[in-house]
Design a protein around this motif. Structure first.
Motif, PDB file in Angstrom:
ATOM      1  N   PHE A  15       0.835  -1.201   0.000  1.00  0.00           N
ATOM      2  CA  PHE A  15       0.000   0.000   0.000  1.00  0.00           C
ATOM      3  C   PHE A  15       0.867   1.248   0.000  1.00  0.00           C
ATOM      4  N   ASN A  16       0.328   2.327  -0.518  1.00  0.00           N
ATOM      5  CA  ASN A  16       0.930   3.651  -0.418  1.00  0.00           C
ATOM      6  C   ASN A  16       0.075   4.462   0.549  1.00  0.00           C
ATOM      7  N   ILE A  17       0.698   4.973   1.610  1.00  0.00           N
ATOM      8  CA  ILE A  17       0.003   5.812   2.587  1.00  0.00           C
ATOM      9  C   ILE A  17       0.311   7.259   2.234  1.00  0.00           C
ATOM     10  N   MET A  18      -0.735   8.050   2.011  1.00  0.00           N
ATOM     11  CA  MET A  18      -0.563   9.440   1.598  1.00  0.00           C
ATOM     12  C   MET A  18      -1.119  10.367   2.675  1.00  0.00           C
ATOM     13  N   GLU A  19      -0.252  11.153   3.281  1.00  0.00           N
ATOM     14  CA  GLU A  19      -0.660  12.145   4.265  1.00  0.00           C
ATOM     15  C   GLU A  19      -1.109  13.394   3.512  1.00  0.00           C
ATOM     16  N   GLN A  20      -2.236  13.943   3.910  1.00  0.00           N
ATOM     17  CA  GLN A  20      -2.765  15.128   3.232  1.00  0.00           C
ATOM     18  C   GLN A  20      -2.504  16.371   4.072  1.00  0.00           C
TER      19      GLN A  20
ATOM     20  N   GLY B 278     -11.199  33.410   5.791  1.00  0.00           N
ATOM     21  CA  GLY B 278     -12.332  34.295   5.585  1.00  0.00           C
ATOM     22  C   GLY B 278     -13.651  33.552   5.481  1.00  0.00           C
ATOM     23  N   PRO B 279     -14.754  34.301   5.468  1.00  0.00           N
ATOM     24  CA  PRO B 279     -16.085  33.681   5.493  1.00  0.00           C
ATOM     25  C   PRO B 279     -16.490  33.013   4.171  1.00  0.00           C
ATOM     26  N   PHE B 280     -15.843  33.335   3.071  1.00  0.00           N
ATOM     27  CA  PHE B 280     -16.216  32.763   1.777  1.00  0.00           C
ATOM     28  C   PHE B 280     -15.336  31.587   1.370  1.00  0.00           C
ATOM     29  N   HIS B 281     -14.483  31.145   2.298  1.00  0.00           N
ATOM     30  CA  HIS B 281     -13.586  30.025   2.006  1.00  0.00           C
ATOM     31  C   HIS B 281     -13.909  28.895   2.981  1.00  0.00           C
ATOM     32  N   ALA B 282     -14.484  27.807   2.472  1.00  0.00           N
ATOM     33  CA  ALA B 282     -14.835  26.671   3.325  1.00  0.00           C
ATOM     34  C   ALA B 282     -13.565  25.972   3.810  1.00  0.00           C
ATOM     35  N   ALA B 283     -13.556  25.615   5.066  1.00  0.00           N
ATOM     36  CA  ALA B 283     -12.410  24.914   5.650  1.00  0.00           C
ATOM     37  C   ALA B 283     -12.393  23.462   5.167  1.00  0.00           C
ATOM     38  N   TYR B 284     -11.209  22.883   5.026  1.00  0.00           N
ATOM     39  CA  TYR B 284     -11.061  21.485   4.622  1.00  0.00           C
ATOM     40  C   TYR B 284     -11.587  20.574   5.719  1.00  0.00           C
ATOM     41  N   THR B 285     -12.437  19.652   5.350  1.00  0.00           N
ATOM     42  CA  THR B 285     -13.023  18.739   6.334  1.00  0.00           C
ATOM     43  C   THR B 285     -12.754  17.276   5.995  1.00  0.00           C
ATOM     44  N   GLY B 286     -11.859  17.018   5.067  1.00  0.00           N
ATOM     45  CA  GLY B 286     -11.558  15.644   4.672  1.00  0.00           C
ATOM     46  C   GLY B 286     -10.623  14.950   5.653  1.00  0.00           C
ATOM     47  N   THR B 287     -10.222  13.751   5.285  1.00  0.00           N
ATOM     48  CA  THR B 287      -9.365  12.953   6.152  1.00  0.00           C
ATOM     49  C   THR B 287      -7.903  13.390   6.046  1.00  0.00           C
TER      50      THR B 287
END
Length: 83
Positions: free
Chosen positions: A17-22, A46-55
């Motif tokens: 497997f390849n483990i990829m850290e994001q 800022g308010p118009f930029h959604a925060a990253y919520t992925g893994t």
């Protein structure tokens, strides 16, 4: 990574497997050229930029190339234990 993996796609790979850290980066790009206009810290985007919520981690099967979150590999290994 302390639990076994099993690829849910090819159903045979348990070892390669390849483990990829994001590490997401919040950026603003120029709409015409695509060049970087500014880069933000996660709290100042800022308010118009959604925060990253992925893994934080993605896994790629070294045999078939499937790229998924870690959970399907863990769950498939748990439901199909080695005898």
């Amino acid at each position: 990574m302390t639990a076994p993996y099993l690829c849910p796609n090819c159903k045979t790979n348990r070892t390669r497997f390849n483990i990829m850290e994001q590490h997401p980066q919040a950026v603003k790009l120029d709409p015409k050229t695509g060049s970087l206009v500014s880069q933000y810290d996660s709290d100042e985007a800022g308010p118009f930029h959604a925060a990253y919520t992925g893994t934080d981690k993605r896994v790629q099967c070294g045999a078939c190339g499937l790229v998924e979150d870690e959970f399907p590999f863990l769950k498939f290994a748990k439901s199909h234990p080695l005898v």
